[in-house]
Design a protein around this motif. Structure first.
Motif, PDB file in Angstrom:
ATOM      1  N   ALA A 216     -22.243  77.506   2.230  1.00 44.21           N
ATOM      2  CA  ALA A 216     -23.465  77.994   2.874  1.00 44.21           C
ATOM      3  C   ALA A 216     -23.689  79.481   2.636  1.00 44.21           C
ATOM      4  O   ALA A 216     -22.760  80.226   2.352  1.00 44.21           O
ATOM      5  N   VAL A 217     -24.954  79.859   2.784  1.00 44.91           N
ATOM      6  CA  VAL A 217     -25.323  81.264   2.933  1.00 44.91           C
ATOM      7  C   VAL A 217     -25.857  81.405   4.353  1.00 44.91           C
ATOM      8  O   VAL A 217     -26.546  80.525   4.867  1.00 44.91           O
ATOM      9  N   LEU A 218     -25.476  82.502   4.989  1.00 43.84           N
ATOM     10  CA  LEU A 218     -25.775  82.726   6.398  1.00 43.84           C
ATOM     11  C   LEU A 218     -26.762  83.872   6.564  1.00 43.84           C
ATOM     12  O   LEU A 218     -26.731  84.841   5.797  1.00 43.84           O
ATOM     13  N   PHE A 219     -27.580  83.761   7.583  1.00 44.86           N
ATOM     14  CA  PHE A 219     -28.556  84.797   7.907  1.00 44.86           C
ATOM     15  C   PHE A 219     -28.496  85.074   9.393  1.00 44.86           C
ATOM     16  O   PHE A 219     -28.319  84.151  10.187  1.00 44.86           O
ATOM     17  N   ASP A 220     -28.683  86.336   9.775  1.00 45.61           N
ATOM     18  CA  ASP A 220     -28.807  86.591  11.199  1.00 45.61           C
ATOM     19  C   ASP A 220     -30.250  86.282  11.589  1.00 45.61           C
ATOM     20  O   ASP A 220     -31.114  86.096  10.729  1.00 45.61           O
ATOM     21  N   ALA A 221     -30.502  86.199  12.858  1.00 50.33           N
ATOM     22  CA  ALA A 221     -31.812  85.759  13.339  1.00 50.33           C
ATOM     23  C   ALA A 221     -32.945  86.665  12.890  1.00 50.33           C
ATOM     24  O   ALA A 221     -34.091  86.226  12.785  1.00 50.33           O
ATOM     25  N   GLU A 222     -32.656  87.923  12.588  1.00 55.99           N
ATOM     26  CA  GLU A 222     -33.700  88.874  12.221  1.00 55.99           C
ATOM     27  C   GLU A 222     -33.973  88.936  10.719  1.00 55.99           C
ATOM     28  O   GLU A 222     -34.910  89.592  10.284  1.00 55.99           O
ATOM     29  N   THR A 223     -33.165  88.264   9.901  1.00 55.24           N
ATOM     30  CA  THR A 223     -33.335  88.331   8.452  1.00 55.24           C
ATOM     31  C   THR A 223     -34.643  87.680   8.031  1.00 55.24           C
ATOM     32  O   THR A 223     -34.939  86.559   8.421  1.00 55.24           O
ATOM     33  N   GLU A 224     -35.413  88.399   7.226  1.00 54.60           N
ATOM     34  CA  GLU A 224     -36.620  87.827   6.635  1.00 54.60           C
ATOM     35  C   GLU A 224     -36.236  87.263   5.277  1.00 54.60           C
ATOM     36  O   GLU A 224     -35.787  87.995   4.399  1.00 54.60           O
ATOM     37  N   VAL A 225     -36.406  85.973   5.119  1.00 53.97           N
ATOM     38  CA  VAL A 225     -36.007  85.284   3.903  1.00 53.97           C
ATOM     39  C   VAL A 225     -36.695  85.881   2.677  1.00 53.97           C
ATOM     40  O   VAL A 225     -36.098  85.975   1.611  1.00 53.97           O
TER      41      VAL A 225
ATOM     42  N   LYS B  57     -29.385  64.939   7.866  1.00 55.91           N
ATOM     43  CA  LYS B  57     -28.007  64.643   7.484  1.00 55.91           C
ATOM     44  C   LYS B  57     -27.129  65.474   8.400  1.00 55.91           C
ATOM     45  O   LYS B  57     -27.339  66.676   8.519  1.00 55.91           O
ATOM     46  N   TRP B  58     -26.177  64.820   9.042  1.00 60.55           N
ATOM     47  CA  TRP B  58     -25.303  65.487   9.999  1.00 60.55           C
ATOM     48  C   TRP B  58     -26.120  66.203  11.075  1.00 60.55           C
ATOM     49  O   TRP B  58     -25.750  67.269  11.542  1.00 60.55           O
ATOM     50  N   GLY B  59     -27.277  65.612  11.429  1.00 58.74           N
ATOM     51  CA  GLY B  59     -28.117  66.160  12.482  1.00 58.74           C
ATOM     52  C   GLY B  59     -28.936  67.372  12.071  1.00 58.74           C
ATOM     53  O   GLY B  59     -29.608  67.970  12.905  1.00 58.74           O
ATOM     54  N   GLN B  60     -28.896  67.730  10.800  1.00 56.39           N
ATOM     55  CA  GLN B  60     -29.627  68.902  10.314  1.00 56.39           C
ATOM     56  C   GLN B  60     -30.704  68.476   9.323  1.00 56.39           C
ATOM     57  O   GLN B  60     -30.508  67.519   8.565  1.00 56.39           O
ATOM     58  N   PRO B  61     -31.835  69.185   9.299  1.00 62.06           N
ATOM     59  CA  PRO B  61     -32.843  68.897   8.283  1.00 62.06           C
ATOM     60  C   PRO B  61     -32.231  69.022   6.888  1.00 62.06           C
ATOM     61  O   PRO B  61     -31.518  69.987   6.588  1.00 62.06           O
ATOM     62  N   ALA B  62     -32.490  68.015   6.061  1.00 64.24           N
ATOM     63  CA  ALA B  62     -31.943  67.964   4.710  1.00 64.24           C
ATOM     64  C   ALA B  62     -33.071  67.687   3.728  1.00 64.24           C
ATOM     65  O   ALA B  62     -34.023  66.954   4.042  1.00 64.24           O
TER      66      ALA B  62
ATOM     67  N   GLY C  58     -29.739  74.815   9.067  1.00 59.53           N
ATOM     68  CA  GLY C  58     -29.345  74.648  10.458  1.00 59.53           C
ATOM     69  C   GLY C  58     -28.923  75.957  11.087  1.00 59.53           C
ATOM     70  O   GLY C  58     -29.004  77.023  10.472  1.00 59.53           O
ATOM     71  N   ALA C  59     -28.479  75.829  12.315  1.00 60.48           N
ATOM     72  CA  ALA C  59     -28.031  76.973  13.106  1.00 60.48           C
ATOM     73  C   ALA C  59     -26.530  76.811  13.350  1.00 60.48           C
ATOM     74  O   ALA C  59     -26.120  76.023  14.202  1.00 60.48           O
ATOM     75  N   PRO C  60     -25.696  77.539  12.599  1.00 61.03           N
ATOM     76  CA  PRO C  60     -24.248  77.408  12.796  1.00 61.03           C
ATOM     77  C   PRO C  60     -23.806  77.931  14.157  1.00 61.03           C
ATOM     78  O   PRO C  60     -24.509  78.735  14.780  1.00 61.03           O
ATOM     79  N   LYS C  61     -22.648  77.501  14.593  1.00 60.81           N
ATOM     80  CA  LYS C  61     -22.113  77.919  15.888  1.00 60.81           C
ATOM     81  C   LYS C  61     -21.907  79.422  15.969  1.00 60.81           C
ATOM     82  O   LYS C  61     -21.953  80.004  17.046  1.00 60.81           O
ATOM     83  N   SER C  62     -21.706  80.059  14.804  1.00 62.91           N
ATOM     84  CA  SER C  62     -21.483  81.509  14.772  1.00 62.91           C
ATOM     85  C   SER C  62     -22.761  82.300  15.044  1.00 62.91           C
ATOM     86  O   SER C  62     -22.713  83.514  15.212  1.00 62.91           O
ATOM     87  N   GLY C  63     -23.901  81.613  15.095  1.00 63.07           N
ATOM     88  CA  GLY C  63     -25.179  82.270  15.348  1.00 63.07           C
ATOM     89  C   GLY C  63     -26.018  82.377  14.091  1.00 63.07           C
ATOM     90  O   GLY C  63     -25.569  82.077  12.988  1.00 63.07           O
ATOM     91  N   GLY C  64     -27.259  82.797  14.256  1.00 67.25           N
ATOM     92  CA  GLY C  64     -28.173  82.913  13.128  1.00 67.25           C
ATOM     93  C   GLY C  64     -28.569  81.557  12.585  1.00 67.25           C
ATOM     94  O   GLY C  64     -28.609  80.560  13.309  1.00 67.25           O
ATOM     95  N   TYR C  65     -28.861  81.528  11.293  1.00 71.85           N
ATOM     96  CA  TYR C  65     -29.209  80.275  10.645  1.00 71.85           C
ATOM     97  C   TYR C  65     -28.601  80.258   9.261  1.00 71.85           C
ATOM     98  O   TYR C  65     -28.102  81.277   8.773  1.00 71.85           O
ATOM     99  N   ALA C  66     -28.603  79.075   8.629  1.00 70.52           N
ATOM    100  CA  ALA C  66     -27.899  78.926   7.362  1.00 70.52           C
ATOM    101  C   ALA C  66     -28.592  77.930   6.456  1.00 70.52           C
ATOM    102  O   ALA C  66     -29.312  77.046   6.915  1.00 70.52           O
ATOM    103  N   VAL C  67     -28.328  78.093   5.165  1.00 76.14           N
ATOM    104  CA  VAL C  67     -28.691  77.117   4.149  1.00 76.14           C
ATOM    105  C   VAL C  67     -27.379  76.575   3.606  1.00 76.14           C
ATOM    106  O   VAL C  67     -26.540  77.343   3.116  1.00 76.14           O
ATOM    107  N   PHE C  68     -27.192  75.261   3.736  1.00 76.14           N
ATOM    108  CA  PHE C  68     -25.961  74.602   3.324  1.00 76.14           C
ATOM    109  C   PHE C  68     -26.180  73.833   2.028  1.00 76.14           C
ATOM    110  O   PHE C  68     -27.251  73.244   1.828  1.00 76.14           O
TER     111      PHE C  68
END
Length: 141
Positions: free
Chosen positions: A108-117, A52-57, A72-82
């Motif tokens: 959304a909730v945002l994570f930096d690339a190093e965050t362990e879920v 959906k909107w080019g992101q896994p849904a 997905g990967a927001p433009k601000s960097g890292g990754y997110a759950v929308f």
């Protein structure tokens, strides 16, 4: 509960994951795995994985128990759950988890690339999303 590695459900989702930056792909794969793991424990039925909107849904199409989750990967960097911005998922997460997450408005909730879920309460947020409609049904009057 630990699930075996699950193949992607469509070639489009496979390509979407391949296109994510190498730095955030492991986090997104961890979130994907967690979505399927939580779905199994919450008895929401099969999860449909699509774009959906080019992101896994991720949808509970059969049971319709939840609202769509996208990753997905927001433009601000890292990754997110929308989540759908008109649900209370994010406001509920803020009330319960406070600053355990970085939020992007009510979507959304945002994570930096190093965050362990595994070090976050994300499984609880995912459970809230996958059961959103089931929990908010209006009972008999």
């Amino acid at each position: 509960m630990t699930l075996p590695d699950l193949p992607f459900q469509t070639d489009a989702v496979t390509r979407a994951f391949a296109d994510f930056p190498d730095k955030v792909r492991p986090g997104l794969l961890e979130v994907r795995h967690l979505i399927f793991e939580v779905a199994a424990t919450e008895n929401v039925g099969p999860i449909d994985e699509t774009l959906k909107w080019g992101q896994p849904a991720y949808l509970t199409s059969e049971s319709k128990s939840g609202t769509t989750l996208r990753i997905g990967a927001p433009k601000s960097g890292g990754y997110a759950v929308f989540v759908h911005c008109q649900t209370t998922i994010i406001s509920d997460a803020r009330a319960v988890f406070g600053d355990a997450f970085t939020y992007d408005g009510n979507r959304a909730v945002l994570f930096d690339a190093e965050t362990e879920v595994a070090n976050t309460p994300l499984a609880l947020l995912i459970a809230q999303a996958l059961t959103y409609h089931r929990r908010n049904e209006k009972g008999p009057r």
